[in-house]
Design an enzyme around this catalytic site. Structure first.
Site, mmCIF file in Angstrom:
data_model
loop_
_atom_site.group_PDB
_atom_site.id
_atom_site.type_symbol
_atom_site.label_atom_id
_atom_site.label_comp_id
_atom_site.label_asym_id
_atom_site.label_seq_id
_atom_site.Cartn_x
_atom_site.Cartn_y
_atom_site.Cartn_z
ATOM 1 N N TYR A 334 0.840 -1.205 0.000
ATOM 2 C CA TYR A 334 0.000 0.000 0.000
ATOM 3 C C TYR A 334 0.874 1.253 0.000
ATOM 4 O O TYR A 334 1.737 1.416 0.868
ATOM 5 C CB TYR A 334 -0.914 -0.011 1.222
ATOM 6 N N CYS A 716 41.860 39.622 22.738
ATOM 7 C CA CYS A 716 41.789 38.696 21.607
ATOM 8 C C CYS A 716 40.896 37.510 21.958
ATOM 9 O O CYS A 716 40.234 37.495 22.993
ATOM 10 C CB CYS A 716 43.194 38.241 21.206
ATOM 11 N N CYS A 718 41.945 34.170 22.194
ATOM 12 C CA CYS A 718 42.671 32.987 22.648
ATOM 13 C C CYS A 718 41.897 32.305 23.778
ATOM 14 O O CYS A 718 41.057 32.949 24.425
ATOM 15 C CB CYS A 718 44.065 33.386 23.148
ATOM 16 N N CYS A 743 45.906 39.674 17.679
ATOM 17 C CA CYS A 743 46.456 38.919 18.805
ATOM 18 C C CYS A 743 47.915 39.321 19.031
ATOM 19 O O CYS A 743 48.674 39.543 18.072
ATOM 20 C CB CYS A 743 46.342 37.421 18.515
ATOM 21 N N CYS A 753 45.722 33.284 17.842
ATOM 22 C CA CYS A 753 44.333 33.185 17.374
ATOM 23 C C CYS A 753 44.119 34.071 16.152
ATOM 24 O O CYS A 753 45.005 34.826 15.744
ATOM 25 C CB CYS A 753 43.357 33.563 18.495
#
EC number: 5.6.2.1
Length: 759
Positions: A334, A716, A718, A743, A753
């Site tokens: 079905y 920053c 970090c 940074c 970073c």
């Protein structure tokens, strides 16, 4: 000997049931309708030999209608359509079938309903019972539950007969009555008003264009118009990105920027210059891990429709029509099911074994048997039907055209589902150039798994040359790539079904019908590439109700009704309770819409004016009508329609606020003491206000130096943030001399970073 009358939903099902229960010895004779035969046989029922006649209907026999006094559009009060009496009558085209049932009912003691086991099938069964009981009040009524036309399923159903589910019947009756009342009222309102204002376009006689409304079709239209407007209003935004290209072992590798992209060119230039100063790339990490491409889950209706559209280039309606034909002939189970997990007790091995006969996928079926049948199940079950799967083997020359394409899709999907995932190994290389990080990935296929049979998906090798963790190289090229943000694409029918399923518009069994209806009514058109575009009539209708302050094209109202219908099926609410609630909501909206109806013609006029200026737009008319089975919804469309859409005309931004102060309106009871008072604030207050499409961002301007009275303390990003240092752009250009924060760690530090900010 007892006599039993079996009534199926279609002639093919009646024929299949009779053939199975008689072991192929049933006799056939004509009924009153030439399309619905009568098959006779003797077999055991309730432990005793019984003479059985098997016949069929052709979908719904009956619908809800108003009495004659409400049929004149010019004289009948439109608002009274919400409370006027309705009747449930056999439609003219079903009169011959009705006559057959009445005659047969008089000759039998037992009635067994063999309609499809879903909501609509239960309601069709109730219609069969009503007609037969009117002819023979002594009939004992039963219901057969089955999901496939196979000997095991039909024999099991005949041995385990149950009663009709009256709660499900009540839910369908509730929906049908609401569709009639809501559709009729709004269809008459908008048709009469727009005909009067746009006589040349729409005409004024009974054969003129009907601007029909349906509470499922209108939200469906809304999805298409929302996407169209999102595209038309989209503001493309330029962006820039850094790319590292490196050639090794004759392979050119493109390392992608971890930042992806930025919308400020000056910032990208600065970061580019910083990277150039470093002059070498450092391979930080090389990681390999297993990668799998999952085989498909067991097949439900929504997925079948979407695959039919995207892989077979068929409409959802065509796909379901073919699937139902294959089901009626016993080739597949079905096809209207919400279930995507096989029940634990269902033995799938014989179904795979059948397919080993194929010269196309027989080898793969044997491989599945060797590895073990292992279906990937989803989480959904309607507790009525298993996922869609093949029931018997057939070859290409035995099925023609679309029949074969759909059968092949079901078989390949089933074999893929019960086999193994594709397996590979992914290599990820992480690269650092200066302060910036980049990455590239490769893929090696180890085992194609299910993809050997599932030709509808691809997964290819993406080879990387060898890189060593910690190595450094200088023979790379650092580039600045650019681009522009792209508007989303127009919806396809598959996209539209996904949205309807997500927001609860209709059911898996009715999605295709609703889409076909807005095509037929020419509210949307279909481009040659299958993309859906609203006509300007469709746009004008949506805008008109939006400008009145009613989000009629949003899914909230209809989705709320679908929840109510499910609650009726589950026994948590009564039909009359849901009926009164919905009538109250829509009647409140109707009263205000009637008062503000001029806004609708103003909306259409704006599009007509724009169309005359611009010469039309990209859309086009649709085609094809919906099948007789399933919900109605306020009348049908005319044979022709207005032109396709221009770009949306300029008009004041925003929408008028919804008014919470409005005349109180009553529901459809005749007894004033029992009337429920409903206001528009109550209608919309119980649901979240639909959020408008987000306005695209304007292109960002280049940052400028900030004038500060005192030095800003900036840190920053970090893990242990440090105070950022201030540097000055040295490169010749418009930003030379600008200060920025970065940074404080040296460029050579691996811990530095990616912090950057204009000072």
């Amino acid at each position: 000997m007892k006599r039993a009358l079996f009534v199926a939903e279609k002639n093919d099902v009646a024929k299949g049931v009779a053939a199975i229960l008689s072991n192929g010895t049933a006799n056939r004779r004509e009924g009153r309708s030439k399309f619905n035969k009568i098959y006779t046989l003797n077999t055991e029922l309730f432990g005793q030999q019984t003479a059985i006649s098997v016949t069929s209907v052709s979908g719904h026999m009956m619908n809800f209608q108003f009495h004659e006094n409400m049929s004149n559009w010019q004289t009948a009060s439109m608002v009274e359509l919400f409370r006027a009496p309705v009747r449930h009558v056999v439609t003219p085209e079903m009169k011959l079938i009705e006559q057959t049932l009445r005659e047969q009912a008089q000759r039998h003691d037992i009635l067994v309903v063999w309609t499809d086991c879903d909501r609509e099938g239960e309601a069709i069964g109730a219609e069969i019972v009503k007609v037969c009981r009117d002819s023979n009040r002594r009939l004992d009524i039963f219901r057969a539950r089955f999901s496939e036309i196979t000997k095991a399923a039909i024999t099991r159903a005949a041995r385990n007969l149950i009663r009709l589910d009256e709660k499900t019947v009540a839910a369908v009756d509730c929906r049908s009555e609401l569709d009639l009342r809501i559709g009729s009222a709004f269809t008459r309102l908008q048709t009469l008003h727009l005909r009067n204002r746009f006589r040349d376009l729409l005409g004024q006689n009974d054969t003129s264009q009907v601007i029909s409304y349906g509470s499922c079709q209108f939200p469906t239209l809304g999805f298409v118009t929302d996407r169209y407007k999102m595209i038309e209003n989209f503001v493309s935004e330029p962006f820039w990105k850094l790319i590292v290209e490196h050639t090794r072992e004759s392979h050119k590798v493109e390392f992608l920027w971890d930042r992806n992209r930025l919308f400020d060119r000056d910032t990208v230039d600065i970061l580019h210059d910083e990277c150039k100063e470093t002059k070498e790339a450092h391979v930080e990490k090389v990681a390999k891990k297993p990668k799998s491409k999952w085989r498909p889950q067991a097949l439900d209706t929504v997925e079948l429709e979407k695959l039919g559209i995207s892989k077979l280039r068929m409409s959802a309606k065509q796909t379901m029509q073919v699937a139902e034909k294959l089901y009626s002939k016993g080739f597949i189970s079905y096809p209207r099911t919400e279930t995507n997990k096989f029940p634990a007790g269902l033995n799938l091995t014989p179904l795979v074994q059948q397919q080993t006969q194929s010269n196309i996928w027989g080898d793969f079926a044997n491989e599945v048997l060797q590895n073990g049948v292992n279906p990937r199940n989803g989480r959904k079950s309607d507790e009525a039907h298993p996922p869609i799967h093949p029931l018997k083997f057939t070859e290409k020359h035995q099925l023609q055209g679309d029949d074969w394409k759909v059968y092949e899709l079901v078989v390949r999907h089933f074999l893929a589902c019960v086999s193994q995932d594709a397996q590979g190994e992914e290599t990820m290389v992480n690269l650092t150039v200066g302060t910036e990080k980049f990455h590239a990935s490769g893929l090696r296929i180890r085992d194609m798994g299910y993809l050997k049979v599932y030709v509808y998906e691809k997964w290819g090798n993406r080879l990387l040359p060898t890189y060593t963790e910690g190595e450094r190289f200088t023979d790379f090229e650092l580039k600045i790539g650019d681009g522009k943000t792209q508007a989303p694409d127009f919806l396809t029918e598959a996209d539209l079904i996904s949205l309807m399923d997500k927001y609860g518009i209709g059911t898996d069994a009715t999605h295709a019908e609703h889409i076909e209806k807005i095509k037929t009514r020419e509210y949307i058109g279909v481009r040659p590439d299958g993309k859906l575009i609203p006509s300007f009539l469709g746009l004008a209708l949506v805008d008109g109700y939006d400008d009145m302050g009613f989000a009629m094209s949003k899914p909230d109202l209809r989705a709320n009704l679908e929840i109510g219908l499910k609650e009726i099926c589950d026994g948590r609410r009564q039909k009359q309770e849901v009926l009164d609630e919905q009538i109250g909501k829509y009647r409140a909206i109707f009263v205000e819409s009637e008062r503000k109806i001029g806004v609708l013609s103003q909306s259409l006029q704006r599009y007509l004016d724009k169309n005359n200026q611009a010469g039309g737009g990209p859309g086009g008319p649709g085609g094809g009508g919906g099948p007789p089975r399933g919900p109605g919804g306020g009348g049908g469309g005319g044979p022709t329609g207005p032109p396709a859409p221009p770009k949306p005309p300029a008009k004041p931004r925003g929408r008028p606020p919804r008014k919470s102060i409005s005349p109180a309106v009553k529901n459809g009871h005749d007894d004033p003491e029992n009337d429920t008072i409903v206001t528009l604030s109550e209608v919309f207050g119980s649901m979240s206000n639909p959020k408008p499409a987000r306005k695209p961002r304007a292109p960002r301007k280049s940052a400028a130096p900030k004038e500060q009275e005192e030095e800003e303390e900036v840190f920053c990003q970090c893990p242990e943030p440090m105070r950022a240092v201030t540097k000055v752009v040295q490169k010749e250009g418009p930003n030379k001399g600008k200060k920025f924060y970065t940074c404080s760690l040296p460029y050579t530090s691996s811990e530095k970073c990616n912090f950057f900010k204009w000072a």
